[in-house]
Motif scaffolding. Structure first.
Motif, PDB file in Angstrom:
ATOM      1  N   LEU B  24       0.833  -1.206   0.000  1.00  0.00           N
ATOM      2  CA  LEU B  24       0.000   0.000   0.000  1.00  0.00           C
ATOM      3  C   LEU B  24       0.868   1.257   0.000  1.00  0.00           C
ATOM      4  O   LEU B  24       0.628   2.192  -0.772  1.00  0.00           O
ATOM      5  CB  LEU B  24      -0.938  -0.004   1.214  1.00  0.00           C
ATOM      6  N   ASN B  27       2.487   1.707  -3.322  1.00  0.00           N
ATOM      7  CA  ASN B  27       1.526   2.252  -4.292  1.00  0.00           C
ATOM      8  C   ASN B  27       1.361   3.743  -4.099  1.00  0.00           C
ATOM      9  O   ASN B  27       1.348   4.513  -5.059  1.00  0.00           O
ATOM     10  CB  ASN B  27       0.163   1.582  -4.118  1.00  0.00           C
ATOM     11  N   LEU B  28       1.242   4.138  -2.816  1.00  0.00           N
ATOM     12  CA  LEU B  28       1.058   5.548  -2.508  1.00  0.00           C
ATOM     13  C   LEU B  28       2.243   6.354  -3.020  1.00  0.00           C
ATOM     14  O   LEU B  28       2.076   7.384  -3.684  1.00  0.00           O
ATOM     15  CB  LEU B  28       0.890   5.732  -1.000  1.00  0.00           C
ATOM     16  N   VAL B  30       4.380   5.570  -5.355  1.00  0.00           N
ATOM     17  CA  VAL B  30       4.375   5.596  -6.825  1.00  0.00           C
ATOM     18  C   VAL B  30       3.380   6.641  -7.330  1.00  0.00           C
ATOM     19  O   VAL B  30       3.700   7.456  -8.209  1.00  0.00           O
ATOM     20  CB  VAL B  30       4.026   4.192  -7.379  1.00  0.00           C
ATOM     21  N   ASN B  31       2.178   6.628  -6.723  1.00  0.00           N
ATOM     22  CA  ASN B  31       1.138   7.558  -7.170  1.00  0.00           C
ATOM     23  C   ASN B  31       1.532   9.008  -6.906  1.00  0.00           C
ATOM     24  O   ASN B  31       1.264   9.890  -7.719  1.00  0.00           O
ATOM     25  CB  ASN B  31      -0.186   7.246  -6.482  1.00  0.00           C
ATOM     26  N   LEU B  32       2.138   9.248  -5.741  1.00  0.00           N
ATOM     27  CA  LEU B  32       2.504  10.624  -5.398  1.00  0.00           C
ATOM     28  C   LEU B  32       3.613  11.136  -6.321  1.00  0.00           C
ATOM     29  O   LEU B  32       3.626  12.302  -6.713  1.00  0.00           O
ATOM     30  CB  LEU B  32       2.945  10.716  -3.931  1.00  0.00           C
ATOM     31  N   ASP B 254     -11.947  19.872   4.427  1.00  0.00           N
ATOM     32  CA  ASP B 254     -12.372  19.517   3.076  1.00  0.00           C
ATOM     33  C   ASP B 254     -12.068  20.656   2.100  1.00  0.00           C
ATOM     34  O   ASP B 254     -11.513  20.433   1.020  1.00  0.00           O
ATOM     35  CB  ASP B 254     -13.875  19.214   3.101  1.00  0.00           C
ATOM     36  N   ILE B 257      -8.331  20.888   1.558  1.00  0.00           N
ATOM     37  CA  ILE B 257      -7.845  19.806   0.699  1.00  0.00           C
ATOM     38  C   ILE B 257      -8.185  20.099  -0.764  1.00  0.00           C
ATOM     39  O   ILE B 257      -7.366  19.928  -1.662  1.00  0.00           O
ATOM     40  CB  ILE B 257      -8.456  18.459   1.150  1.00  0.00           C
ATOM     41  N   ALA B 263      -4.414  15.895  -0.306  1.00  0.00           N
ATOM     42  CA  ALA B 263      -5.417  15.043   0.324  1.00  0.00           C
ATOM     43  C   ALA B 263      -4.846  14.247   1.492  1.00  0.00           C
ATOM     44  O   ALA B 263      -5.417  14.213   2.580  1.00  0.00           O
ATOM     45  CB  ALA B 263      -6.030  14.119  -0.723  1.00  0.00           C
ATOM     46  N   ILE B 264      -3.673  13.601   1.257  1.00  0.00           N
ATOM     47  CA  ILE B 264      -3.100  12.737   2.295  1.00  0.00           C
ATOM     48  C   ILE B 264      -2.764  13.543   3.546  1.00  0.00           C
ATOM     49  O   ILE B 264      -3.146  13.204   4.665  1.00  0.00           O
ATOM     50  CB  ILE B 264      -1.829  12.047   1.758  1.00  0.00           C
ATOM     51  N   PHE B 267      -5.826  14.899   5.303  1.00  0.00           N
ATOM     52  CA  PHE B 267      -6.554  13.849   6.000  1.00  0.00           C
ATOM     53  C   PHE B 267      -5.852  13.491   7.309  1.00  0.00           C
ATOM     54  O   PHE B 267      -6.501  13.306   8.343  1.00  0.00           O
ATOM     55  CB  PHE B 267      -6.643  12.620   5.092  1.00  0.00           C
ATOM     56  N   LEU B 270      -6.633  16.114   9.775  1.00  0.00           N
ATOM     57  CA  LEU B 270      -8.020  15.949  10.223  1.00  0.00           C
ATOM     58  C   LEU B 270      -8.100  14.872  11.304  1.00  0.00           C
ATOM     59  O   LEU B 270      -8.726  15.066  12.352  1.00  0.00           O
ATOM     60  CB  LEU B 270      -8.904  15.577   9.029  1.00  0.00           C
ATOM     61  N   LEU B 271      -7.409  13.738  11.048  1.00  0.00           N
ATOM     62  CA  LEU B 271      -7.449  12.645  12.027  1.00  0.00           C
ATOM     63  C   LEU B 271      -6.851  13.078  13.356  1.00  0.00           C
ATOM     64  O   LEU B 271      -7.405  12.805  14.431  1.00  0.00           O
ATOM     65  CB  LEU B 271      -6.705  11.425  11.483  1.00  0.00           C
TER      66      LEU B 271
END
Lengths: 346, 299
Positions: B24, B27-28, B30-32, B254, B257, B263-264, B267, B270-271
């Motif tokens: 995971l 993947n993150l 790579v996507n970023l 929101d 973001i 977003a990451i 978020f 926010l948490l």
């Protein structure tokens, strides 16, 4: 009826002995009369139900293609029929009665059948999940996320009580963490962040992402309810099962879980009803389920200011579905396959 | 007694969990990298660029995003604290009413609880905002003298001005949570043996005094834990305020973001902010537990 009325009047008279109670009763009666009167005058003179009556298909199926609408409508109709059958079981003569197990299987089969009807395939033209909506989508979201959340929740509950340290801590971390965050944040994660954690070439549609998010969230709550059920099983049961030579998996599967789940049924029913109500949150994130479709309807200039009519209609619908679910759960519980097992030893 | 076995199962599980987390995160990453975003918290100190409909601390759009988030956190805290008070009053009242001597009152309370719990909170919030508060006349009306003034511009109680959004969230959350608290209170009252009620009633002690001196001290240990979980639910549900445009923690996160595309990071913040809210409520409830339950158990 008359007996309960006389008893009721007697209690009213008893309460009347306290002067304060009399005043209270009069105030409440006046309040009720006022509410009933103003509601009735509004219903007759003020309300304009065109926003509901002109858009019934939208509330039922959303933006589903018009000449394919019979598919979600058929599914909703079948669901209503199943609900009626389930609820009317006790009134039917023995010849027409269906066993609780068969009914449960029928209910379970409705989900994949509904998916097949809605998505198409097997001879039916496919309809993209983007066009699903209304009550159909609400029920579909609830059904599938509940179906996924139940086994996941049971696993989490078992893991949390495991003797092994690592699974116990992992499950506790997951359950407590998930229960500490608001659902809207989890749904937001599912809609916007989940794709970032997946390989580039994999794309999941929005409905499925919502189902996954709902299921992951609900599983934590299901796990706590199941844990409550597990705690209700006395340890002598485990010892007896072990003494009979059952292995650890067999003990869980044959002895503990059937009893624990039965204890947890009322709590799980509440979770299912909560799940149905919570699907309305997807309206904030842009799915056009029951609440989402009303929001877009109210944005239409033709229905400006028709909020109250729409909300009363929606509240009535949600109330009806929730009540039906609660009644059916009680019904299945009473008729359920394990209802007779306690009589076996004799 | 039992021979300690080599923990095969745990090791396999650990490897599986680590692999999944690794995949995971990979993947993150790579996507970023693919989107050219990377991870950065620089944006927190950039001007926010959006207005907030209400703020307790001074705030302007050119203030930093971090400041906007803090202001929204305080907004959330304010509405949660007020709702907790109002919901408790409503819930205790309705819960006690369900065990009252007056059958009309009992049924009214049962109707309230039964109705509210079968309707989604979001729908109720929309009702309070669009129908109840925005449906008020634009000219302020004052039903009880100068105590309270209502209009679709806002609500004023004793000179304290509340926005329509705040009032809608406050009333919606309180009415919804009040119904849940009523069930908790009723359960607590039912946990006190019936003989205790009969005893104080036969002694001629009034209902209110008996409730206060006899029943509640025994019911509170059962009520308080469930009550604190209802408060936590209320805090979680307050995030639905975004639907009526109240500038709470979730709504502002929101917006931030959407504006920054972070977003990451958004978020995560926010948490963390939500964690702080939870800890605050938990701490408050534990303090209350110490104050209320201990003396009752000592006697």
């Amino acid at each position: 009826m008359t007996g309960s009325w006389t008893a009721y009047r007697k209690r009213l008279l008893q309460a009347r002995r306290h002067p304060l109670q009399t005043v209270l009763s009069v105030v409440i009666l006046a309040l009720i009369a006022w509410v009933v009167w103003s509601t009735a005058t509004w219903l007759v003179f003020g309300a304009d139900w065109s926003v509901v009556s002109e858009n019934l298909p939208l509330f039922a199926v959303g933006a589903y293609p018009e000449n394919e609408r019979w598919r979600p409508c058929l599914w909703l109709g079948l669901l209503c029929l199943m609900t009626a059958t389930t609820l009317l079981q006790p009134l039917m003569s023995a010849r027409w009665r269906i066993s609780g197990l068969a009914l449960s299987w029928c209910w379970l089969a409705m989900l994949p059948f509904g998916l097949l009807l809605l998505a198409g395939g097997a001879g039916l033209p496919t309809v993209s999940s983007r066009d699903w909506g209304g009550l159909t989508l609400t029920v579909l979201l609830t059904g599938f996320s509940g179906l996924l959340a139940l086994p996941l929740g049971v696993l989490l509950a078992l893991g949390r009580r495991s003797k092994l340290t690592l699974p116990r801590h992992l499950c506790r971390f997951y359950i407590d963490g998930m229960r500490a965050v608001p659902l809207i944040a989890v749904l937001f994660f599912g809609q916007l962040l989940l794709p970032l954690f997946l390989p580039v070439d994999i794309e999941i549609n929005r409905v499925l992402r919502a189902v996954v998010a709902f299921a992951l969230f609900a599983a934590a709550y299901v796990a706590e309810d199941v844990r409550g059920g597990l705690q209700a099983i006395p340890s002598t049961q485990l010892e007896a099962a072990a003494a009979l030579g059952l292995g650890p998996w067999q003990i869980q599967q044959l002895v503990v879980l059937p009893q624990a789940l039965r204890v947890a049924v009322p709590a799980l029913t509440n979770q299912a009803i909560g799940l149905l109500q919570n699907t309305s949150l997807m309206a904030i994130l842009g799915l056009v389920e029951l609440l989402g479709i009303s929001r877009s309807l109210l944005a239409n200039p033709a229905y400006i200011g028709r909020h109250l009519e729409t909300y009363i209609w929606l509240a009535g619908l949600y109330w009806l579905v929730c009540t039906a679910m609660a009644l059916m759960a009680r019904q299945l519980e009473r008729q359920g396959p394990s209802a007779s097992t306690s009589a076996i030893p004799s | 007694m039992k021979r300690k076995r080599f923990p095969w199962l745990e090791i396999v599980l650990l490897i599986v969990v680590l692999t999944v987390v690794g995949v995971l995160v990979n993947n993150l990453a790579v996507n970023l990298i693919r989107t050219g975003l990377g991870l950065s918290f620089e944006w927190l100190w950039q001007p926010a660029g959006f207005a907030l409909s209400e703020h307790t601390l001074p705030y302007q759009p050119r203030d930093s995003t971090a400041w906007a988030l803090l202001v929204s956190w305080l907004n959330s805290l304010r509405v949660i604290a007020c709702s907790i008070v109002l919901a408790t009053v409503l819930g205790v009242g309705a819960g006690a009413a369900r065990r009252s001597l007056n059958p009309l009152l009992r049924q009214l309370a049962a109707l309230y609880v039964g109705l509210i719990r079968q309707i989604p909170l979001l729908l109720q919030l929309l009702f309070w905002y669009f129908v109840a508060f925005l449906g008020l006349p634009s000219e302020p009306m004052a039903p009880i003298g100068a105590l309270i003034s209502l209009s679709n511009q806002g609500v004023a109680i004793l000179g304290l001005n509340l926005s329509v959004e705040f009032s809608a969230v406050l009333v919606g959350l309180s009415v919804f949570t009040g119904a849940a608290i009523a069930e908790v209170v009723r359960g607590g009252l039912d946990s006190v043996p019936k003989g205790q009620w009969e005893a104080f009633r036969s002694l001629g002690i009034s209902e209110l005094l008996g409730l206060k001196k006899v029943v509640l001290p025994q019911a509170l240990p059962a009520i308080l834990p469930a009550l604190s979980s209802q408060y936590l639910n209320l805090a979680k549900n307050s995030t639905l305020a975004i639907a009526v445009g109240f500038a709470d923690l979730y709504a502002v996160s929101d917006t931030a973001i959407t504006q920054t595309g972070r977003a990451i990071e958004g978020f995560l913040i926010l948490l963390l902010s939500f964690l702080a809210l939870n800890l605050l409520i938990n701490g408050g409830m534990q303090a209350l537990n110490r104050i209320v339950v201990r003396p009752a158990q000592r006697t």
